[in-house]
Design a protein around this motif. Sequence first.
Motif, PDB file in Angstrom:
ATOM      1  N   ILE A 191     134.113  45.165  20.983  1.00 52.33           N
ATOM      2  CA  ILE A 191     134.706  46.495  20.859  1.00 52.33           C
ATOM      3  C   ILE A 191     134.619  47.299  22.164  1.00 52.33           C
ATOM      4  N   LEU A 192     133.865  46.815  23.157  1.00 53.69           N
ATOM      5  CA  LEU A 192     133.777  47.546  24.411  1.00 53.69           C
ATOM      6  C   LEU A 192     134.855  47.072  25.380  1.00 53.69           C
ATOM      7  N   ASN A 193     135.444  48.012  26.103  1.00 47.42           N
ATOM      8  CA  ASN A 193     136.419  47.632  27.117  1.00 47.42           C
ATOM      9  C   ASN A 193     135.673  47.233  28.397  1.00 47.42           C
ATOM     10  N   PRO A 194     136.371  46.722  29.428  1.00 48.61           N
ATOM     11  CA  PRO A 194     135.668  46.251  30.634  1.00 48.61           C
ATOM     12  C   PRO A 194     134.802  47.305  31.310  1.00 48.61           C
TER      13      PRO A 194
ATOM     14  N   ALA B  70     129.224  49.218  32.384  1.00 50.54           N
ATOM     15  CA  ALA B  70     128.233  50.291  32.296  1.00 50.54           C
ATOM     16  C   ALA B  70     127.080  49.883  31.377  1.00 50.54           C
ATOM     17  N   PHE B  71     127.408  49.273  30.245  1.00 55.99           N
ATOM     18  CA  PHE B  71     126.357  48.829  29.329  1.00 55.99           C
ATOM     19  C   PHE B  71     125.462  47.798  29.995  1.00 55.99           C
ATOM     20  N   ARG B  72     126.055  46.814  30.648  1.00 54.03           N
ATOM     21  CA  ARG B  72     125.253  45.782  31.316  1.00 54.03           C
ATOM     22  C   ARG B  72     124.299  46.417  32.332  1.00 54.03           C
ATOM     23  N   GLY B  73     124.818  47.393  33.085  1.00 50.85           N
ATOM     24  CA  GLY B  73     123.980  48.056  34.070  1.00 50.85           C
ATOM     25  C   GLY B  73     122.774  48.738  33.457  1.00 50.85           C
ATOM     26  N   TRP B  74     122.988  49.461  32.371  1.00 49.87           N
ATOM     27  CA  TRP B  74     121.879  50.153  31.708  1.00 49.87           C
ATOM     28  C   TRP B  74     120.944  49.173  31.002  1.00 49.87           C
TER      29      TRP B  74
ATOM     30  N   ARG C  18     127.825  35.640  20.678  1.00 50.80           N
ATOM     31  CA  ARG C  18     128.672  34.441  20.702  1.00 50.80           C
ATOM     32  C   ARG C  18     128.162  33.481  21.759  1.00 50.80           C
ATOM     33  N   LEU C  19     128.275  32.203  21.465  1.00 51.16           N
ATOM     34  CA  LEU C  19     127.869  31.169  22.403  1.00 51.16           C
ATOM     35  C   LEU C  19     128.873  31.080  23.536  1.00 51.16           C
TER      36      LEU C  19
ATOM     37  N   ALA D  22     127.810  40.452  20.765  1.00 46.60           N
ATOM     38  CA  ALA D  22     129.101  40.408  20.092  1.00 46.60           C
ATOM     39  C   ALA D  22     130.011  41.572  20.458  1.00 46.60           C
ATOM     40  N   PHE D  23     129.428  42.715  20.807  1.00 49.07           N
ATOM     41  CA  PHE D  23     130.295  43.864  21.141  1.00 49.07           C
ATOM     42  C   PHE D  23     130.773  43.866  22.579  1.00 49.07           C
ATOM     43  N   LEU D  24     130.422  42.810  23.336  1.00 50.52           N
ATOM     44  CA  LEU D  24     130.925  42.657  24.696  1.00 50.52           C
ATOM     45  C   LEU D  24     132.055  41.628  24.705  1.00 50.52           C
ATOM     46  N   PRO D  25     133.059  41.813  25.546  1.00 52.73           N
ATOM     47  CA  PRO D  25     134.148  40.834  25.619  1.00 52.73           C
ATOM     48  C   PRO D  25     133.663  39.510  26.174  1.00 52.73           C
ATOM     49  N   SER D  26     134.400  38.448  25.872  1.00 55.38           N
ATOM     50  CA  SER D  26     134.017  37.120  26.343  1.00 55.38           C
ATOM     51  C   SER D  26     133.980  37.051  27.863  1.00 55.38           C
TER      52      SER D  26
END
Length: 213
Positions: A24-27, A32-36, A128-129, A207-211
């Motif tokens: 559900i998160l856009n790029p 930003a999420f990964r950074g935090w 997701r794997l 799961a809420f991050l894009p592949s």
Amino acid sequence: MFLSKYLCTGLILLSTASLAAEPILNPAQTQAFRGWFVRIVNEQLRQGPNPRWQHRDCAGLVRFAVAEALQKHDAAWLQSNGISRMGLPPEVDLSPASREALRHNWKQSDGKRAAYVPAFGLVQNNARLIGKDINQAEAGDLLFFDQGDDQHVMVWTGRYIAYHTGTSHPKDSGLRAVRIDQLMQWKDTRWQPRNDNPNFIGIYRLAFLPSAS
């Protein structure tokens, strides 16, 4: 000390296929999420476990870092967490409803949602794997190991692998950080993140991050 001495426990892994929902998160939100997420994991290593972090085990580190990454990081939050304003990631731009829908809201095996999920449920129902090639991992992705009755999850920070292994004495935080090359050569080969290691199930992405970010 071998990693297997203090493991978080879960259920036996039945399948490497993920039951995760669509991202559900856009790029921009994802970066930003990964950074935090990585910053908060790093701060636990630097300062020791935050008092708000309950259930201190490998999956607990992930749950705590996810919840805090999705917080609003205002001046009061930064001060209470001992984090300076230097080099902060951008805020994760989410509506209040979306923010709360992701915090403390982990999918369970029965389809219900709860604030707690063990290592097995974290990857099986909420991620997701991606594969077993460590080069596929992005900062904030998870490495999952199945040792039979025990499962363990680690965090790739982009520089090293962070994890919680339990405490061996009162002053031990239980937190560890190792380089990829160190883990690849780990004496106990069950912990080597290699394609030919049957105990290394693979790299998982929340799961809420894009592949692909």
